[in-house]
Design an enzyme around this catalytic site. Structure first.
Site, PDB file in Angstrom:
ATOM      1  N   PRO A 280       0.814  -1.218   0.000  1.00 27.29           N
ATOM      2  CA  PRO A 280       0.000   0.000   0.000  1.00 27.29           C
ATOM      3  C   PRO A 280       0.847   1.268   0.000  1.00 27.29           C
ATOM      4  O   PRO A 280       1.849   1.349   0.699  1.00 27.29           O
ATOM      5  CB  PRO A 280      -0.784  -0.102   1.317  1.00 27.29           C
ATOM      6  CG  PRO A 280       0.090  -0.917   2.214  1.00 27.29           C
ATOM      7  CD  PRO A 280       0.816  -1.893   1.312  1.00 27.29           C
ATOM      8  N   GLY A 281       0.440   2.231  -0.789  1.00 29.52           N
ATOM      9  CA  GLY A 281       1.093   3.529  -0.805  1.00 29.52           C
ATOM     10  C   GLY A 281       0.114   4.591  -0.334  1.00 29.52           C
ATOM     11  O   GLY A 281       0.146   5.039   0.818  1.00 29.52           O
ATOM     12  N   ARG A 282      -0.804   4.941  -1.224  1.00 25.72           N
ATOM     13  CA  ARG A 282      -1.743   6.037  -0.974  1.00 25.72           C
ATOM     14  C   ARG A 282      -2.472   5.926   0.368  1.00 25.72           C
ATOM     15  O   ARG A 282      -2.620   6.904   1.091  1.00 25.72           O
ATOM     16  CB  ARG A 282      -2.779   6.061  -2.106  1.00 25.72           C
ATOM     17  CG  ARG A 282      -3.709   7.253  -2.074  1.00 25.72           C
ATOM     18  CD  ARG A 282      -4.860   7.085  -3.081  1.00 25.72           C
ATOM     19  NE  ARG A 282      -4.456   6.506  -4.325  1.00 25.72           N
ATOM     20  CZ  ARG A 282      -4.174   7.206  -5.427  1.00 25.72           C
ATOM     21  NH1 ARG A 282      -4.271   8.507  -5.423  1.00 25.72           N
ATOM     22  NH2 ARG A 282      -3.808   6.570  -6.535  1.00 25.72           N
ATOM     23  N   ARG A 318      -1.656  16.103  -9.841  1.00 26.65           N
ATOM     24  CA  ARG A 318      -2.766  15.143  -9.939  1.00 26.65           C
ATOM     25  C   ARG A 318      -4.024  15.738 -10.572  1.00 26.65           C
ATOM     26  O   ARG A 318      -4.653  15.070 -11.396  1.00 26.65           O
ATOM     27  CB  ARG A 318      -3.106  14.545  -8.572  1.00 26.65           C
ATOM     28  CG  ARG A 318      -1.953  13.799  -7.901  1.00 26.65           C
ATOM     29  CD  ARG A 318      -2.403  12.963  -6.706  1.00 26.65           C
ATOM     30  NE  ARG A 318      -3.177  11.824  -7.142  1.00 26.65           N
ATOM     31  CZ  ARG A 318      -4.473  11.741  -7.075  1.00 26.65           C
ATOM     32  NH1 ARG A 318      -5.171  12.716  -6.532  1.00 26.65           N
ATOM     33  NH2 ARG A 318      -5.090  10.672  -7.521  1.00 26.65           N
ATOM     34  N   CYS A 350       2.733  28.958 -16.624  1.00 28.44           N
ATOM     35  CA  CYS A 350       2.217  29.390 -17.931  1.00 28.44           C
ATOM     36  C   CYS A 350       1.658  28.216 -18.725  1.00 28.44           C
ATOM     37  O   CYS A 350       2.243  27.784 -19.729  1.00 28.44           O
ATOM     38  CB  CYS A 350       3.326  30.079 -18.697  1.00 28.44           C
ATOM     39  SG  CYS A 350       3.931  31.476 -17.773  1.00 28.44           S
ATOM     40  N   GLU A 351       0.568  27.651 -18.266  1.00 33.12           N
ATOM     41  CA  GLU A 351      -0.123  26.541 -18.938  1.00 33.12           C
ATOM     42  C   GLU A 351      -1.589  26.640 -18.560  1.00 33.12           C
ATOM     43  O   GLU A 351      -1.910  26.840 -17.377  1.00 33.12           O
ATOM     44  CB  GLU A 351       0.357  25.177 -18.392  1.00 33.12           C
ATOM     45  CG  GLU A 351       1.804  24.878 -18.551  1.00 33.12           C
ATOM     46  CD  GLU A 351       2.097  23.928 -19.703  1.00 33.12           C
ATOM     47  OE1 GLU A 351       1.143  23.476 -20.377  1.00 33.12           O
ATOM     48  OE2 GLU A 351       3.279  23.660 -19.924  1.00 33.12           O
TER      49      GLU A 351
HETATM   50  N1  LLP Z   1       2.779  -1.571  -6.006  1.00 34.09           N
HETATM   51  C1  LLP Z   1       2.987  -1.282  -7.309  1.00 34.09           C
HETATM   52  C2  LLP Z   1       3.647  -2.271  -8.150  1.00 34.09           C
HETATM   53  C3  LLP Z   1       2.551  -0.052  -7.830  1.00 34.09           C
HETATM   54  O1  LLP Z   1       2.743   0.201  -9.125  1.00 34.09           O
HETATM   55  C4  LLP Z   1       1.909   0.882  -6.981  1.00 34.09           C
HETATM   56  C5  LLP Z   1       1.448   2.169  -7.502  1.00 34.09           C
HETATM   57  C6  LLP Z   1       1.742   0.552  -5.625  1.00 34.09           C
HETATM   58  C7  LLP Z   1       2.178  -0.685  -5.166  1.00 34.09           C
HETATM   59  C8  LLP Z   1       1.060   1.469  -4.636  1.00 34.09           C
HETATM   60  O2  LLP Z   1      -0.268   1.680  -4.986  1.00 34.09           O
HETATM   61  P1  LLP Z   1      -1.258   2.495  -4.023  1.00 34.09           P
HETATM   62  O3  LLP Z   1      -1.476   1.681  -2.766  1.00 34.09           O
HETATM   63  O4  LLP Z   1      -0.625   3.804  -3.733  1.00 34.09           O
HETATM   64  O5  LLP Z   1      -2.488   2.647  -4.825  1.00 34.09           O
HETATM   65  N2  LLP Z   1       0.306   8.737  -9.380  1.00 34.09           N
HETATM   66  C9  LLP Z   1      -0.999   8.119  -9.302  1.00 34.09           C
HETATM   67  C10 LLP Z   1      -0.934   6.751  -8.697  1.00 34.09           C
HETATM   68  C11 LLP Z   1       0.028   5.841  -9.420  1.00 34.09           C
HETATM   69  C12 LLP Z   1       0.172   4.505  -8.759  1.00 34.09           C
HETATM   70  C13 LLP Z   1       1.318   3.761  -9.333  1.00 34.09           C
HETATM   71  N3  LLP Z   1       1.575   2.500  -8.722  1.00 34.09           N
HETATM   72  C14 LLP Z   1      -1.934   9.039  -8.523  1.00 34.09           C
HETATM   73  O6  LLP Z   1      -1.524  10.132  -8.150  1.00 34.09           O
HETATM   74  O7  LLP Z   1      -3.113   8.720  -8.348  1.00 34.09           O
END
Ligand code: LLP
Length: 424
Positions: A280-282, A318, A350-351
């Site tokens: 998990p990231g987000r 985003r 400037c976009e």
């Molecule tokens: N594992 C892999 C292999 C991934 O590609 C990603 C995110 C994660 C884990 C973590 O995913 P999460 O739990 O954060 O959903 N920039 C975009 C999101 C791109 C996600 C890319 N991969 C945004 O701002 O919504």
């Protein structure tokens, strides 16, 4: 009520934990990234309590927010890390992270990155193609190491999220088509320098329902059984990241809903001996941060009004990249005039694509502070210096205390290493 429990108005002023945001604006200037330490801890706790005594390793998807202080906080709480580059590996090593809790994802790993990860001793490479498998085998053999691998399979399921952040469909660049996975596993078995340890998938990001995970799990379970029939026995199953957060009115699934469902299915298939890995990231950082910005000018037009603020698309891409919705909260609300105009909140770049929010009713004046909410994930990490704009400082608040975990860049730093050509 904001979307983030640690960012609340108290006595008419938006606070992060026990600190009023205007105090930070005064001290450090704007635009400014402000994170709550308690929000990071609470998000971690939602995973920890969901896991209980089940065998689950949470590898923080650090691309969401890779500030060393954030990484160190999660390391201390017990996280492993999901990395996608040699640069991210270096960050984890810089905070003394345990390499045996690192999984290495990504479609384009280069030889030097493979070598660095082998030398560090990462837990697993999530391999995304046959060509990558061949290169990894060669790099491992040359280094006299064994690379533990999973194949990242593409289960062809719809994560029901924005197409730019959906990764588990057939026509995405990610993973190995599930129908082809057995052949590639067999290939892996025949190559030197590799040890098969698991299977991996990641179907997308900002997922709000459990259904897509369970669809993917079903397909992975069939694959795991087929592999076993061919004498390939796995130790872990990596389900990737993807759990969404509330930006506005979403009700995303919780870690416990996900894990309870997953373990129920695993148990029914007698596969609950497998270690589960999550990336998990987000959901660990998204609602732990805001982007604090100041209204520079108001511009009232015939068809549209603009609030021109000092943050821009280079700080938070985003909205313009994904049409993503971020809440915009006046830090010191003026009483909420029902007749207040609607504004597009835009930056100085400037976009025409330089916008942070559109058509928001805001009772604001020049000089007011606004908080762009849910800016803890994919915000600073996707920031650039476009228009030679220094990237903002990052602050972590802990109770009443604030810590600068990255100072604001200085204009001179942005071109300090550039040179001009010699004269003819
Ligand atoms: N594992 C892999 C292999 C991934 O590609 C990603 C995110 C994660 C884990 C973590 O995913 P999460 O739990 O954060 O959903 N920039 C975009 C999101 C791109 C996600 C890319 N991969 C945004 O701002 O919504």
């Amino acid at each position: 009520m904001t979307v983030a429990p640690h960012f609340q108005h108290k006595n008419g002023v938006l606070h992060v934990e026990d600190l009023a945001l205007p105090v930070l604006a005064q001290k450090y200037g704007t635009p400014l990234y402000v994170y709550s330490r308690q929000a990071l801890r609470d998000a971690w706790e939602s995973y920890r309590s969901a896991i209980g005594d089940r065998k689950v390793l949470v590898c923080y998807g650090m691309k969401a927010n890779s500030n060393l202080a954030v990484l160190n906080e999660f390391k201390t709480l017990g996280a492993g890390f999901d990395i996608v580059s040699g640069g991210e590996l270096a960050r984890v090593l810089a905070i003394g992270g345990d390499p045996s809790r690192i999984v290495f994802s990504g479609v384009g790993k280069q030889a030097w990155e493979m070598k660095a990860a082998l030398e560090a001793g990462v837990k697993c490479f999530n391999v995304e193609s046959e060509a990558e498998l061949l290169q990894l085998s060669a790099v491992a053999e040359a280094a006299g190491k064994t690379a533990a691998i999973s194949l990242r399979v593409n289960p062809d399921v719809d994560a029901k999220t924005h197409p730019y952040i959906s990764t588990g469909l057939k026509d995405n660049k990610f993973g190995i088509a599930i129908g082809h996975a057995l052949t590639v596993y067999q290939r892996a078995q025949s190559l030197p320098g590799l040890e098969i340890v698991g299977v991996d998938c990641h179907i997308g990001s900002q997922i709000t329902e459990v259904g897509p995970y369970l669809d993917a799990l079903d397909k992975l379970i069939k694959l795991i059984k087929t592999l076993a029939e061919h004498g390939i026995h796995l130790k872990h199953l990596d389900l990737g990241g993807g759990i969404g957060i509330r930006y506005t009115d979403e009700t995303p699934l919780s870690p416990s809903t996900l894990l309870d469902n997953v373990f129920q299915v695993l148990k029914a298939n007698r596969l609950d001996h497998l270690e589960i890995v999550l990336e998990p990231g987000r959901s660990l950082v998204g609602n732990a941060g805001v982007l604090l910005t100041k209204v520079e000018y108001l511009k009232h037009g015939e068809t549209k009004n603009f609030a021109i603020v000092d943050a821009a698309m280079n700080d938070l891409i985003r909205p313009t990249l994904y049409s993503a919705w971020h809440g915009v909260e006046p830090v010191t609300p003026r009483g909420g005039d029902a007749q207040a105009p609607h504004y597009d909140v835009v930056g100085p770049v400037c976009e025409s694509g330089d916008w942070l929010a559109r058509d928001r009713q805001l009772d604001i004046q020049q000089g007011d502070l606004l908080a762009v909410m849910s800016a803890g994930a994919y915000a600073f990490t996707m920031a650039s210096q476009y228009n030679t704009r220094p990237r903002p400082a990052e602050i972590i608040v802990d109770g009443k205390a604030d810590h600068v975990v990255r100072p604001r860049e200085k204009v001179q730093d942005l071109f300090a290493t550039e040179t001009t050509l010699p004269n003819d």
